[in-house]
Scaffold this motif. Structure first.
Motif, short mmCIF file in Angstrom:
data_model
loop_
_atom_site.label_atom_id
_atom_site.label_comp_id
_atom_site.label_asym_id
_atom_site.label_seq_id
_atom_site.Cartn_x
_atom_site.Cartn_y
_atom_site.Cartn_z
N PRO A 16 85.25 -32.81 93.93
CA PRO A 16 86.08 -34.02 94.09
C PRO A 16 87.50 -33.88 93.51
O PRO A 16 88.35 -34.71 93.79
CB PRO A 16 85.28 -35.07 93.33
N LEU A 17 87.77 -32.84 92.70
CA LEU A 17 89.08 -32.73 92.06
C LEU A 17 90.19 -32.42 93.06
O LEU A 17 91.36 -32.74 92.82
CB LEU A 17 89.05 -31.67 90.96
N LYS A 18 89.85 -31.80 94.19
CA LYS A 18 90.86 -31.48 95.19
C LYS A 18 91.59 -32.73 95.65
O LYS A 18 92.82 -32.73 95.83
CB LYS A 18 90.20 -30.79 96.38
N ASP A 19 90.88 -33.84 95.84
CA ASP A 19 91.48 -35.07 96.36
C ASP A 19 91.79 -36.09 95.27
O ASP A 19 92.21 -37.21 95.57
CB ASP A 19 90.54 -35.69 97.39
N ALA A 20 91.57 -35.72 94.01
CA ALA A 20 91.84 -36.65 92.91
C ALA A 20 93.34 -36.85 92.75
O ALA A 20 94.14 -35.93 92.95
CB ALA A 20 91.23 -36.12 91.62
N GLY A 21 93.75 -38.06 92.39
CA GLY A 21 95.16 -38.36 92.13
C GLY A 21 95.47 -38.32 90.64
O GLY A 21 94.60 -38.59 89.80
N PHE A 22 96.73 -37.98 90.31
CA PHE A 22 97.14 -37.88 88.91
C PHE A 22 98.28 -38.86 88.62
O PHE A 22 99.19 -39.04 89.42
CB PHE A 22 97.63 -36.46 88.58
N ASP A 23 98.21 -39.46 87.46
CA ASP A 23 99.32 -40.25 86.90
C ASP A 23 99.22 -40.11 85.38
O ASP A 23 98.73 -40.99 84.68
CB ASP A 23 99.23 -41.71 87.32
N ILE A 24 99.70 -38.96 84.89
CA ILE A 24 99.55 -38.61 83.47
C ILE A 24 100.94 -38.41 82.86
O ILE A 24 101.74 -37.61 83.34
CB ILE A 24 98.71 -37.32 83.30
N LYS A 25 101.21 -39.13 81.80
CA LYS A 25 102.48 -39.02 81.09
C LYS A 25 102.39 -37.89 80.06
O LYS A 25 101.44 -37.83 79.28
CB LYS A 25 102.82 -40.34 80.41
N ILE A 26 103.39 -37.02 80.06
CA ILE A 26 103.43 -35.88 79.14
C ILE A 26 104.62 -36.06 78.20
O ILE A 26 105.78 -36.11 78.64
CB ILE A 26 103.56 -34.55 79.90
N THR A 27 104.35 -36.20 76.92
CA THR A 27 105.39 -36.40 75.92
C THR A 27 105.32 -35.29 74.87
O THR A 27 104.44 -34.43 74.92
CB THR A 27 105.26 -37.77 75.24
N THR A 28 106.24 -35.35 73.91
CA THR A 28 106.33 -34.30 72.89
C THR A 28 106.12 -34.88 71.50
O THR A 28 106.84 -35.79 71.09
CB THR A 28 107.70 -33.60 72.94
N ILE A 29 105.14 -34.35 70.80
CA ILE A 29 104.95 -34.66 69.38
C ILE A 29 105.58 -33.56 68.53
O ILE A 29 106.31 -33.83 67.59
CB ILE A 29 103.45 -34.83 69.06
N GLU A 30 105.28 -32.31 68.88
CA GLU A 30 105.92 -31.14 68.27
C GLU A 30 106.52 -30.30 69.39
O GLU A 30 105.88 -30.08 70.41
CB GLU A 30 104.92 -30.31 67.48
N PRO A 31 107.77 -29.81 69.23
CA PRO A 31 108.41 -29.05 70.31
C PRO A 31 107.62 -27.79 70.68
O PRO A 31 106.92 -27.20 69.86
CB PRO A 31 109.77 -28.68 69.71
N PHE A 32 107.77 -27.42 71.94
CA PHE A 32 107.20 -26.17 72.45
C PHE A 32 108.21 -25.06 72.19
O PHE A 32 109.37 -25.15 72.59
CB PHE A 32 106.93 -26.31 73.95
N ARG A 33 107.78 -24.00 71.51
CA ARG A 33 108.70 -22.95 71.08
C ARG A 33 108.69 -21.75 72.03
O ARG A 33 107.63 -21.36 72.53
CB ARG A 33 108.36 -22.47 69.67
N ILE A 34 109.87 -21.19 72.25
CA ILE A 34 110.01 -19.93 72.98
C ILE A 34 110.53 -18.90 71.99
O ILE A 34 111.58 -19.09 71.37
CB ILE A 34 110.99 -20.06 74.16
N LEU A 80 111.59 -26.47 73.34
CA LEU A 80 111.68 -27.41 74.46
C LEU A 80 110.92 -28.68 74.12
O LEU A 80 109.90 -28.64 73.42
CB LEU A 80 111.10 -26.79 75.73
N ARG A 81 111.40 -29.81 74.66
CA ARG A 81 110.72 -31.10 74.47
C ARG A 81 110.50 -31.76 75.82
O ARG A 81 111.38 -32.43 76.35
CB ARG A 81 111.55 -32.00 73.55
N PRO A 82 109.32 -31.57 76.41
CA PRO A 82 109.05 -32.18 77.71
C PRO A 82 108.86 -33.69 77.61
O PRO A 82 108.24 -34.20 76.68
CB PRO A 82 107.74 -31.50 78.15
N GLU A 83 109.41 -34.40 78.58
CA GLU A 83 109.16 -35.83 78.79
C GLU A 83 108.93 -35.98 80.30
O GLU A 83 109.84 -36.24 81.06
CB GLU A 83 110.34 -36.68 78.32
N LEU A 84 107.68 -35.80 80.71
CA LEU A 84 107.35 -35.64 82.11
C LEU A 84 106.20 -36.55 82.54
O LEU A 84 105.51 -37.14 81.70
CB LEU A 84 106.94 -34.18 82.39
#
Length: 301
Positions: A73-91, A100-104
């Motif tokens: 069933p995941l193929k047809d599942a819909g998404f509405d998920i907010k992605i925020t930053t608590i700690e930055p993602f490091r490169i 980086l600080r995603p707000e997506l």
């Protein structure tokens, strides 16, 4: 869940606080919620010398799929998920030290998911054979109409051999427009060569200065080799010895026509937020004088 492992391989790790709600019939599930990134890193080595030495133009097909489910069933599942930053993602690799600080928002379906929003690029540095390119700010935007072709806006600066260099990048991530300028002004060809390799402009070349670009590239390759040799491949530590060491050649020219040298070694553990950081520092200044000492840096919010 809190601090859930979202993704991990040899080059990348991501963790986050996850809250999800699944509703609807099995054949048309709707997955809503939020994910707050609590940290992560990307460490894959980039062959910068190979990139600038290749005569072939890079081929890009956009950012591609994040993931894709082929079966219901995941193929047809819909998404509405907010992605925020608590700690930055490091490169942190041989070319880039930054975060980086995603707000997506994750939208779409399980078969064809996509991102909408922005990724903020914090002040970072790009390590080049010529020295360091300081990224002042940047923004990567995923637009509703073209989520697979994000737009990049970035401003960076460097100082090499007495030249203040500005770099402005804008446009699609796979085909950005890069504008270089300098003070004093330089022809584009000389400016690009100076930024990439540290080779002095033709009008400034004298004596043995022509070999500076080649020397800088050799030092760059040597540092890259040592970093690979000394890094902890087990992932038990987030930094190698060389991550604490900084060496800059040629920010200015000395009175005798040589390059200045600046070096630091961080004695303290790196932590985010406020605090005191200790460095051992040494330099060859523009008066051809060698100086060394202990540097203390205080950080305030």
């Amino acid at each position: 869940g809190r601090n859930v492992l979202l993704f991990r391989n040899n080059d990348m790790r991501m963790r986050g606080d996850v809250q999800l709600d699944v509703s609807g019939p099995l054949e048309h599930l709707m997955i809503r919620g939020s994910t707050g990134l609590t940290g992560g890193y990307y460490t894959r080595t980039i062959d910068f010398i190979g990139m600038i030495g290749s005569s072939a133009a890079p081929v890009s097909e956009g950012v591609g799929f994040l993931f894709s489910f082929r079966d219901p069933p995941l193929k047809d599942a819909g998404f509405d998920i907010k992605i925020t930053t608590i700690e930055p993602f490091r490169i942190r690799n041989n070319l880039i030290r930054g975060s980086l600080r995603p707000e997506l928002s994750l939208r779409g379906t399980g078969e064809l998911p996509y991102l909408i929003g922005a990724v903020y690029i914090d002040p970072s540095r790009v390590i080049l054979p010529s020295g360091r390119l300081q990224v002042q700010s940047g923004l990567l935007r995923f637009l509703e109409g073209e989520p697979d072709r994000p737009q990049l806006d970035l401003v960076a600066q460097s100082r090499l051999l007495g030249y203040d260099i500005n770099l402005v990048t804008h446009g699609p991530l796979d085909d950005p427009v890069i504008t270089l300028s300098s003070n004093p002004a330089l022809p584009n060809e000389d400016l690009l060569l100076l930024l990439l390799t540290g080779q002095p402009p033709r009008k400034d070349v004298a004596g043995g200065a022509q070999s500076r670009g080649a020397t800088n590239v050799m030092v760059y390759l040597g540092r890259d080799f040592l970093n690979k040799w000394l890094e902890d491949e087990s992932g038990a530590t987030d930094e190698s010895i060389l991550d604490r060491f900084e060496l800059d050649f040629g920010r200015d020219v000395t009175k005798s026509g040589e390059q200045t040298i600046e070096s630091t070694f961080r004695l303290s553990e790196y932590t985010t937020g406020t605090g005191r950081i200790l460095y051992l520092a040494g330099e060859k200044d523009k008066y051809d004088t060698y100086n060394y000492g202990l540097r203390v840096v205080f950080r305030f919010e």
